[in-house]
Design a protein around this motif. Sequence first.
Motif, PDB file in Angstrom:
ATOM      1  N   MET A   1       0.819  -1.199   0.000  1.00  0.00           N
ATOM      2  CA  MET A   1       0.000   0.000   0.000  1.00  0.00           C
ATOM      3  C   MET A   1       0.859   1.258   0.000  1.00  0.00           C
ATOM      4  O   MET A   1       0.519   2.232  -0.648  1.00  0.00           O
ATOM      5  CB  MET A   1      -0.938  -0.017   1.199  1.00  0.00           C
ATOM      6  N   ASN A   2       1.964   1.241   0.710  1.00  0.00           N
ATOM      7  CA  ASN A   2       2.830   2.416   0.727  1.00  0.00           C
ATOM      8  C   ASN A   2       3.373   2.740  -0.656  1.00  0.00           C
ATOM      9  O   ASN A   2       3.535   3.909  -0.988  1.00  0.00           O
ATOM     10  CB  ASN A   2       3.993   2.221   1.699  1.00  0.00           C
ATOM     11  N   ASP A   3       3.658   1.699  -1.449  1.00  0.00           N
ATOM     12  CA  ASP A   3       4.164   1.947  -2.804  1.00  0.00           C
ATOM     13  C   ASP A   3       3.133   2.683  -3.648  1.00  0.00           C
ATOM     14  O   ASP A   3       3.486   3.557  -4.430  1.00  0.00           O
ATOM     15  CB  ASP A   3       4.548   0.631  -3.489  1.00  0.00           C
ATOM     16  N   SER A   4       1.861   2.342  -3.484  1.00  0.00           N
ATOM     17  CA  SER A   4       0.830   3.017  -4.278  1.00  0.00           C
ATOM     18  C   SER A   4       0.679   4.475  -3.842  1.00  0.00           C
ATOM     19  O   SER A   4       0.438   5.343  -4.671  1.00  0.00           O
ATOM     20  CB  SER A   4      -0.506   2.284  -4.174  1.00  0.00           C
ATOM     21  N   ILE A   5       0.868   4.750  -2.556  1.00  0.00           N
ATOM     22  CA  ILE A   5       0.805   6.134  -2.078  1.00  0.00           C
ATOM     23  C   ILE A   5       1.951   6.934  -2.672  1.00  0.00           C
ATOM     24  O   ILE A   5       1.766   8.054  -3.146  1.00  0.00           O
ATOM     25  CB  ILE A   5       0.825   6.189  -0.536  1.00  0.00           C
ATOM     26  N   HIS A   6       3.151   6.349  -2.667  1.00  0.00           N
ATOM     27  CA  HIS A   6       4.314   7.043  -3.232  1.00  0.00           C
ATOM     28  C   HIS A   6       4.152   7.241  -4.735  1.00  0.00           C
ATOM     29  O   HIS A   6       4.565   8.270  -5.271  1.00  0.00           O
ATOM     30  CB  HIS A   6       5.607   6.282  -2.929  1.00  0.00           C
ATOM     31  N   THR A   7       3.540   6.270  -5.407  1.00  0.00           N
ATOM     32  CA  THR A   7       3.307   6.396  -6.846  1.00  0.00           C
ATOM     33  C   THR A   7       2.339   7.542  -7.130  1.00  0.00           C
ATOM     34  O   THR A   7       2.572   8.347  -8.033  1.00  0.00           O
ATOM     35  CB  THR A   7       2.749   5.081  -7.419  1.00  0.00           C
ATOM     36  N   VAL A   8       1.290   7.636  -6.346  1.00  0.00           N
ATOM     37  CA  VAL A   8       0.323   8.723  -6.514  1.00  0.00           C
ATOM     38  C   VAL A   8       0.998  10.057  -6.237  1.00  0.00           C
ATOM     39  O   VAL A   8       0.810  11.018  -6.982  1.00  0.00           O
ATOM     40  CB  VAL A   8      -0.904   8.519  -5.595  1.00  0.00           C
TER      41      VAL A   8
END
Length: 52
Positions: A1-8
């Motif tokens: 989930m953290n990766d998707s936040i950083h991607t956004v």
Amino acid sequence: MNDSIHTVDALIYDSLIAERGDVIADAARVAEQTRREADRALDFGMPDLPTD
């Protein structure tokens, strides 16, 4: 989930750069230019003092 936040976050930042320019990089360049100009303006040609 953290990766998707950083991607956004990265996508938002990339779109802001495309829209407004890289303000952080511009500010860093201007700060460095100002520092160099101040160094030249304040250089009175005096020899450096020994650091001992």
